[in-house]
Scaffold this motif. Structure first.
Motif, PDB file in Angstrom:
ATOM      1  N   SER A  35       0.868  -1.250   0.159  1.00 16.35           N
ATOM      2  CA  SER A  35      -0.052   0.001  -0.024  1.00 16.35           C
ATOM      3  C   SER A  35       0.900   1.286  -0.035  1.00 16.35           C
ATOM      4  O   SER A  35       0.586   2.008  -0.698  1.00 16.35           O
ATOM      5  CB  SER A  35      -0.894   0.055   1.088  1.00 16.35           C
ATOM      6  OG  SER A  35      -1.423   1.195   1.222  1.00 16.35           O
ATOM      7  N   ALA A  36       1.888   1.220   0.701  1.00 16.98           N
ATOM      8  CA  ALA A  36       3.013   2.252   1.018  1.00 16.98           C
ATOM      9  C   ALA A  36       3.718   2.637  -0.458  1.00 16.98           C
ATOM     10  O   ALA A  36       3.552   3.670  -1.064  1.00 16.98           O
ATOM     11  CB  ALA A  36       3.908   2.270   1.797  1.00 16.98           C
ATOM     12  N   ILE A  37       3.796   1.426  -1.375  1.00 15.48           N
ATOM     13  CA  ILE A  37       4.454   1.783  -2.413  1.00 15.48           C
ATOM     14  C   ILE A  37       3.521   2.110  -3.474  1.00 15.48           C
ATOM     15  O   ILE A  37       3.776   3.089  -4.362  1.00 15.48           O
ATOM     16  CB  ILE A  37       4.892   0.349  -2.988  1.00 15.48           C
ATOM     17  CG1 ILE A  37       6.132  -0.234  -2.297  1.00 15.48           C
ATOM     18  CG2 ILE A  37       5.164   0.365  -4.609  1.00 15.48           C
ATOM     19  CD1 ILE A  37       7.628   0.412  -2.282  1.00 15.48           C
ATOM     20  N   SER A  38       2.364   1.810  -3.306  1.00 16.83           N
ATOM     21  CA  SER A  38       1.040   2.233  -4.340  1.00 16.83           C
ATOM     22  C   SER A  38       0.834   3.551  -4.193  1.00 16.83           C
ATOM     23  O   SER A  38       0.671   4.412  -5.229  1.00 16.83           O
ATOM     24  CB  SER A  38      -0.025   1.374  -4.081  1.00 16.83           C
ATOM     25  OG  SER A  38      -1.224   1.882  -4.842  1.00 16.83           O
ATOM     26  N   HIS A  39       1.022   3.911  -2.842  1.00 16.51           N
ATOM     27  CA  HIS A  39       0.660   5.634  -2.626  1.00 16.51           C
ATOM     28  C   HIS A  39       1.939   6.485  -3.304  1.00 16.51           C
ATOM     29  O   HIS A  39       1.781   7.457  -3.565  1.00 16.51           O
ATOM     30  CB  HIS A  39       0.808   5.815  -1.042  1.00 16.51           C
ATOM     31  CG  HIS A  39      -0.737   5.511  -0.587  1.00 16.51           C
ATOM     32  ND1 HIS A  39      -1.999   5.824  -1.025  1.00 16.51           N
ATOM     33  CD2 HIS A  39      -0.917   4.704   0.432  1.00 16.51           C
ATOM     34  CE1 HIS A  39      -3.128   5.396  -0.668  1.00 16.51           C
ATOM     35  NE2 HIS A  39      -2.557   4.591   0.688  1.00 16.51           N
ATOM     36  N   GLN A  40       3.135   5.995  -2.988  1.00 17.45           N
ATOM     37  CA  GLN A  40       4.384   6.555  -3.309  1.00 17.45           C
ATOM     38  C   GLN A  40       4.138   6.773  -4.961  1.00 17.45           C
ATOM     39  O   GLN A  40       4.584   7.911  -5.597  1.00 17.45           O
ATOM     40  CB  GLN A  40       5.621   5.901  -3.088  1.00 17.45           C
ATOM     41  CG  GLN A  40       6.051   5.890  -1.852  1.00 17.45           C
ATOM     42  CD  GLN A  40       6.488   7.127  -1.103  1.00 17.45           C
ATOM     43  OE1 GLN A  40       6.452   8.103  -1.915  1.00 17.45           O
ATOM     44  NE2 GLN A  40       7.278   6.976   0.251  1.00 17.45           N
ATOM     45  N   ILE A  41       3.757   5.745  -5.770  1.00 15.63           N
ATOM     46  CA  ILE A  41       3.808   5.767  -7.126  1.00 15.63           C
ATOM     47  C   ILE A  41       2.751   6.864  -7.768  1.00 15.63           C
ATOM     48  O   ILE A  41       2.745   7.415  -8.485  1.00 15.63           O
ATOM     49  CB  ILE A  41       3.466   4.189  -7.722  1.00 15.63           C
ATOM     50  CG1 ILE A  41       4.572   3.195  -7.402  1.00 15.63           C
ATOM     51  CG2 ILE A  41       3.333   4.224  -9.104  1.00 15.63           C
ATOM     52  CD1 ILE A  41       5.975   3.651  -8.049  1.00 15.63           C
ATOM     53  N   ALA A  42       1.470   6.504  -6.968  1.00 11.28           N
ATOM     54  CA  ALA A  42       0.401   7.567  -7.211  1.00 11.28           C
ATOM     55  C   ALA A  42       0.832   8.965  -6.981  1.00 11.28           C
ATOM     56  O   ALA A  42       0.568   9.865  -7.849  1.00 11.28           O
ATOM     57  CB  ALA A  42      -0.591   7.171  -6.352  1.00 11.28           C
ATOM     58  N   GLY A  43       1.701   9.320  -5.868  1.00 12.17           N
ATOM     59  CA  GLY A  43       2.074  10.552  -5.765  1.00 12.17           C
ATOM     60  C   GLY A  43       3.022  11.061  -6.700  1.00 12.17           C
ATOM     61  O   GLY A  43       2.795  12.138  -7.133  1.00 12.17           O
ATOM     62  N   LEU A  44       3.953  10.202  -7.240  1.00 11.19           N
ATOM     63  CA  LEU A  44       4.938  10.393  -8.216  1.00 11.19           C
ATOM     64  C   LEU A  44       4.000  10.955  -9.588  1.00 11.19           C
ATOM     65  O   LEU A  44       4.558  11.667 -10.324  1.00 11.19           O
ATOM     66  CB  LEU A  44       5.777   9.417  -8.323  1.00 11.19           C
ATOM     67  CG  LEU A  44       7.130   9.744  -9.369  1.00 11.19           C
ATOM     68  CD1 LEU A  44       7.781  11.143  -9.072  1.00 11.19           C
ATOM     69  CD2 LEU A  44       7.912   8.479  -9.397  1.00 11.19           C
ATOM     70  N   GLU A  45       3.204  10.047 -10.025  1.00  7.55           N
ATOM     71  CA  GLU A  45       2.321  10.127 -11.139  1.00  7.55           C
ATOM     72  C   GLU A  45       1.637  11.343 -10.923  1.00  7.55           C
ATOM     73  O   GLU A  45       1.589  12.112 -12.236  1.00  7.55           O
ATOM     74  CB  GLU A  45       1.329   8.997 -11.386  1.00  7.55           C
ATOM     75  CG  GLU A  45       1.975   7.840 -11.620  1.00  7.55           C
ATOM     76  CD  GLU A  45       1.173   6.511 -11.743  1.00  7.55           C
ATOM     77  OE1 GLU A  45       1.409   5.699 -12.874  1.00  7.55           O
ATOM     78  OE2 GLU A  45       0.113   6.564 -10.933  1.00  7.55           O
ATOM     79  N   ALA A  46       1.206  11.778  -9.895  1.00  6.15           N
ATOM     80  CA  ALA A  46       0.684  13.098  -9.845  1.00  6.15           C
ATOM     81  C   ALA A  46       1.515  14.156  -9.885  1.00  6.15           C
ATOM     82  O   ALA A  46       1.198  15.388 -10.555  1.00  6.15           O
ATOM     83  CB  ALA A  46      -0.362  13.049  -8.382  1.00  6.15           C
ATOM     84  N   TRP A  47       2.731  14.090  -9.172  1.00  2.00           N
ATOM     85  CA  TRP A  47       3.549  14.923  -9.409  1.00  2.00           C
ATOM     86  C   TRP A  47       4.159  15.361 -10.700  1.00  2.00           C
ATOM     87  O   TRP A  47       4.260  16.497 -11.165  1.00  2.00           O
ATOM     88  CB  TRP A  47       4.815  14.444  -8.385  1.00  2.00           C
ATOM     89  CG  TRP A  47       5.910  15.428  -8.214  1.00  2.00           C
ATOM     90  CD1 TRP A  47       6.977  15.986  -9.143  1.00  2.00           C
ATOM     91  CD2 TRP A  47       6.320  16.221  -6.902  1.00  2.00           C
ATOM     92  NE1 TRP A  47       7.754  16.934  -8.464  1.00  2.00           N
ATOM     93  CE2 TRP A  47       7.488  17.001  -6.924  1.00  2.00           C
ATOM     94  CE3 TRP A  47       5.673  16.088  -5.612  1.00  2.00           C
ATOM     95  CZ2 TRP A  47       7.868  17.899  -5.993  1.00  2.00           C
ATOM     96  CZ3 TRP A  47       6.157  16.909  -4.618  1.00  2.00           C
ATOM     97  CH2 TRP A  47       7.202  17.874  -4.886  1.00  2.00           C
ATOM     98  N   TRP A  48       4.352  14.280 -11.493  1.00  2.00           N
ATOM     99  CA  TRP A  48       4.951  14.379 -13.039  1.00  2.00           C
ATOM    100  C   TRP A  48       3.856  14.711 -13.775  1.00  2.00           C
ATOM    101  O   TRP A  48       3.628  14.690 -15.113  1.00  2.00           O
ATOM    102  CB  TRP A  48       5.878  13.383 -13.202  1.00  2.00           C
ATOM    103  CG  TRP A  48       6.973  13.504 -12.706  1.00  2.00           C
ATOM    104  CD1 TRP A  48       7.690  14.496 -12.604  1.00  2.00           C
ATOM    105  CD2 TRP A  48       7.969  12.623 -12.622  1.00  2.00           C
ATOM    106  NE1 TRP A  48       9.041  14.459 -12.065  1.00  2.00           N
ATOM    107  CE2 TRP A  48       9.098  12.893 -12.038  1.00  2.00           C
ATOM    108  CE3 TRP A  48       8.010  11.139 -12.719  1.00  2.00           C
ATOM    109  CZ2 TRP A  48      10.369  12.204 -11.921  1.00  2.00           C
ATOM    110  CZ3 TRP A  48       9.201  10.336 -12.594  1.00  2.00           C
ATOM    111  CH2 TRP A  48      10.301  10.895 -11.981  1.00  2.00           C
ATOM    112  N   ASP A  49       2.567  14.398 -13.335  1.00  3.59           N
ATOM    113  CA  ASP A  49       1.163  14.447 -14.062  1.00  3.59           C
ATOM    114  C   ASP A  49       1.512  13.463 -15.417  1.00  3.59           C
ATOM    115  O   ASP A  49       1.099  13.692 -16.621  1.00  3.59           O
ATOM    116  CB  ASP A  49       1.053  15.905 -14.736  1.00  3.59           C
ATOM    117  CG  ASP A  49      -0.428  16.112 -15.326  1.00  3.59           C
ATOM    118  OD1 ASP A  49      -1.214  15.092 -15.025  1.00  3.59           O
ATOM    119  OD2 ASP A  49      -0.709  17.085 -15.810  1.00  3.59           O
TER     120      ASP A  49
END
Length: 308
Positions: A35-49
């Motif tokens: 779950s933590a990995i998924s949140h980090q990836i989702a955050g990175l996708e949002a960061w870079w759009d």
């Protein structure tokens, strides 16, 4: 104005998930939850759009954007590690040796036993077992393939033959098993690919008609299939380096018949230019001497499964 770089944990999660092909395996590698990995990836996708991964029931694959960003992101960590090492040249650093999962557990580790105390060895090693070369840091790697590793110094370690194996108990329960009758028995599968041939390739090599679909457990790792065969659950395809010790100990038997040469071989690799470093050169020499001794023993004791 340049975009502010994302937090390092996001980048680490991205690189690990991309190289492992799974959020769960990346989580295990980084000591986090999936779950933590998924949140980090989702955050990175949002960061870079941008979308970095396609999510599937069996794992994840990189999107086109993810494939473009992975070399840059992974390179950042490699370069950072190199610079930090250059800033501390007098700090002892162990060698990182990466080895394919099956070969590591069945061939390399038994031969490392005791060798680390010998003066001729005397290397400070961190051993990682993986089939994904990019998943871990490495100085030297033992890989299975065709020798085409750009930007690497490559030396052949050894080759394998492929042949059916089962337990003595399985033979006692089923009698002598002719090659033409193998398809009638429970088969244990190693997922077929270009590097590790499976039953489909073996049947074709023997000019035998394979059943349209043969039920049975399927493993991504040869040593798992071989382990199940040793327990008497069916017949698996063995490779010389992976089953020789078990054949010698009597927990496995090789079925009679012509062996098939594996289309791929084991190679030792390191980055170009590093092969002359003393510890790396000694590790190459030890691995090759160990493989030569092994091949010589197989040639003498079990010539029918020798790959040379």
């Amino acid at each position: 104005m340049a975009q502010r770089p994302p937090p390092t944990p996001m980048l680490q999660a991205f690189v690990s998930a991309a190289q492992c092909g799974s959020f769960a395996r990346a989580a295990s590698e980084l000591n986090l939850t999936a779950s933590a990995i998924s949140h980090q990836i989702a955050g990175l996708e949002a960061w870079w759009d941008v979308q970095l991964f396609e999510r599937h029931s069996r794992g994840v694959t990189l999107t086109e954007a993810g494939q473009a960003l992975l070399p840059v992101t992974a390179g950042f960590f490699r370069e950072l590690d190199g610079v930090l090492h250059s800033l501390r040249p007098d700090t002892p650093q162990p060698l990182y040796l990466s080895c394919t999962s099956s070969l590591c557990s069945t061939w390399l580790i038994p031969r490392l036993h005791g060798s680390h105390t010998e003066a001729s060895f005397n290397l400070d090693l961190v051993l990682t077992s993986t089939d994904n070369l990019g998943a871990h840091q490495y100085d030297v790697a033992v890989v299975m393939g065709y020798g085409d590793y750009p930007e690497h110094h490559v030396e052949l370690l050894m080759r394998d033959a492929v042949f059916p194996v089962c337990s003595p108990a399985f033979v006692r329960g089923n009698g002598d098993i002719a090659l033409a009758d193998i398809a009638r028995h429970p088969l244990i599968h190693r997922v077929d690919d270009q590097v590790c041939p499976g039953w489909e390739s073996w049947f074709a090599f023997q000019a035998l008609a394979a059943p349209p679909y043969h039920r049975g457990p399927r493993f991504p790792d040869s040593s798992q299939a071989i382990s199940l065969a040793a327990k008497g659950s069916g017949i698996a395809l063995g490779r010389t380096a992976l089953v020789y010790d078990a054949l010698k100990e009597g927990s496995l038997l090789a079925l009679n018949g012509p062996v098939m040469m594996s289309p791929a071989a084991y190679y030792i690799i390191c980055r170009n230019g590093r092969q002359s470093e003393p510890d790396i050169a000694r590790l190459f020499a030890w691995l090759k001497a160990t493989a030569d001794e092994f091949v010589g023993e197989v040639r003498e004791q079990c010539p029918q499964i020798c790959s040379c």
